[in-house]
Design an enzyme around this catalytic site. Structure first.
Site, PDB file in Angstrom:
ATOM      1  N   SER A 186      -5.208  97.958  33.408  1.00 35.95           N
ATOM      2  CA  SER A 186      -5.684  96.869  32.555  1.00 35.95           C
ATOM      3  C   SER A 186      -4.469  96.119  31.993  1.00 35.95           C
ATOM      4  CB  SER A 186      -6.590  97.452  31.467  1.00 35.95           C
ATOM      5  OG  SER A 186      -7.359  96.466  30.840  1.00 35.95           O
ATOM      6  N   ASP A 217     -17.847  98.506  40.545  1.00 33.92           N
ATOM      7  CA  ASP A 217     -18.764  97.979  39.540  1.00 33.92           C
ATOM      8  C   ASP A 217     -18.137  96.730  38.920  1.00 33.92           C
ATOM      9  OD1 ASP A 217     -21.200  98.844  37.611  1.00 33.92           O
ATOM     10  OD2 ASP A 217     -19.598  97.961  36.418  1.00 33.92           O
ATOM     11  N   HIS A 275     -14.093 100.148  35.258  1.00 29.70           N
ATOM     12  CA  HIS A 275     -12.731  99.798  34.860  1.00 29.70           C
ATOM     13  C   HIS A 275     -11.785 100.997  34.836  1.00 29.70           C
ATOM     14  CE1 HIS A 275      -9.862  96.999  33.245  1.00 29.70           C
ATOM     15  NE2 HIS A 275      -9.819  97.530  32.033  1.00 29.70           N
TER      16      HIS A 275
END
Length: 271
Positions: free
Chosen positions: A94, A217, A246
């Site tokens: 991230s 996803d 994530h």
């Protein structure tokens, strides 16, 4: 507890597990190095796994200055030098991917032999003509307002959306506890800075082998964001995880760890 003290006197918390080629795990915004705990037992038999809490996150000092991606990258550079880590692998999840890219933008590949990018597009913001950003301006305003006024529901929703399937209550509890270690003023500052970051223009300059790991996803990013990176980062490989959103390293740890080990063993040579 192990800390290093940076030149500006900020203390960064870290942990090391195992020995060998160092893999520095760099966490996402609001999070901490604790999110990588499922990697240490699987990888530390042959590699030195290092978790680092960026300034203002986790157990590191909650200093109120320096909360930009570029400063975080400079902190990583200083950490590597102080710890005398040679030919490290940078694994950014991230926002941590932004830190990795900013490191390359500032310092090139000096002393870095590979990169691992985990579920992050080249920019989080929905620029004109850019479809891979989860935030528009209204969404960013809403998030920053929630952090300042009613953070708990926002953080709980944030955690929920990081997973393809809702995590167990005990899992949510420890993740929420990690996030709540960060003062709201720091959370808002770095959330704004990382959302405004845009690394599309520097991807082609990354010249180390790069593993791209994306959940299939679509709550955060579609795999198309990973395809964009694969098309623009030379010598990159994209792997997707069918049961993940994530956090493939938490959602499918066995598959993620196996993928990472194969990448590292092929790159470095099996120890």
């Amino acid at each position: 507890m192990p800390y290093i003290t940076l030149e500006d006197q900020t203390r960064l918390y870290y942990e090391t597990h195992g020995s060998g080629t160092p893999i520095l795990f760099i966490h996402g915004v609001l999070m901490s190095g604790q999110f990588f705990h499922k990697q240490f037992s699987a990888l530390s038999a042959n590699y030195q796994c290092i978790r680092l809490d960026l300034r203002g996150h986790g157990e590191s000092d909650k200093t109120l200055h320096g909360h930009t991606i570029s400063q975080y990258a400079r902190d990583v550079r200083e950490f590597l030098k102080v710890m005398e880590l040679d030919q490290a692998v940078l694994a950014g999840w991230s926002m941590g991917a932004f830190v990795v890219w900013d490191y390359f933008n500032q310092f090139g590949n000096d002393n870095i032999q590979a990169a691992v990018i985990i579920d992050q597009s080249a920019s989080d913001y929905q620029w004109e003509g850019w479809e891979h950003g989860p935030f528009d301006f209204d969404g960013l305003k809403t998030a920053m307002h929630a952090i300042q006024t009613d953070p708990l529901p926002f953080y709980e929703s944030f955690i929920h959306n990081m997973f393809a399937e809702p995590p167990a209550e005990t899992e949510t509890e420890w993740m929420l506890a990690e996030i709540l270690k960060q003062p709201a003023a720091i959370s808002s500052t770095i959330l704004f800075n990382q959302t405004a970051a845009d690394y599309r223009g520097i991807l082609q300059n990354i010249n180390v082998p790069t593993l791209l790991c994306f959940g299939e996803d679509r709550k955060f990013f579609s795999t198309a964001a990973g395809e964009h990176l694969r098309s623009n980062i030379p010598n990159s490989t994209l792997v997707t995880f069918s049961k993940s959103s994530h956090c493939p390293f938490l959602e499918e740890p066995d598959a993620f760890n196996s993928t990472l080990l194969s990448f590292l063993d092929g790159l470095i040579g099996k120890p």
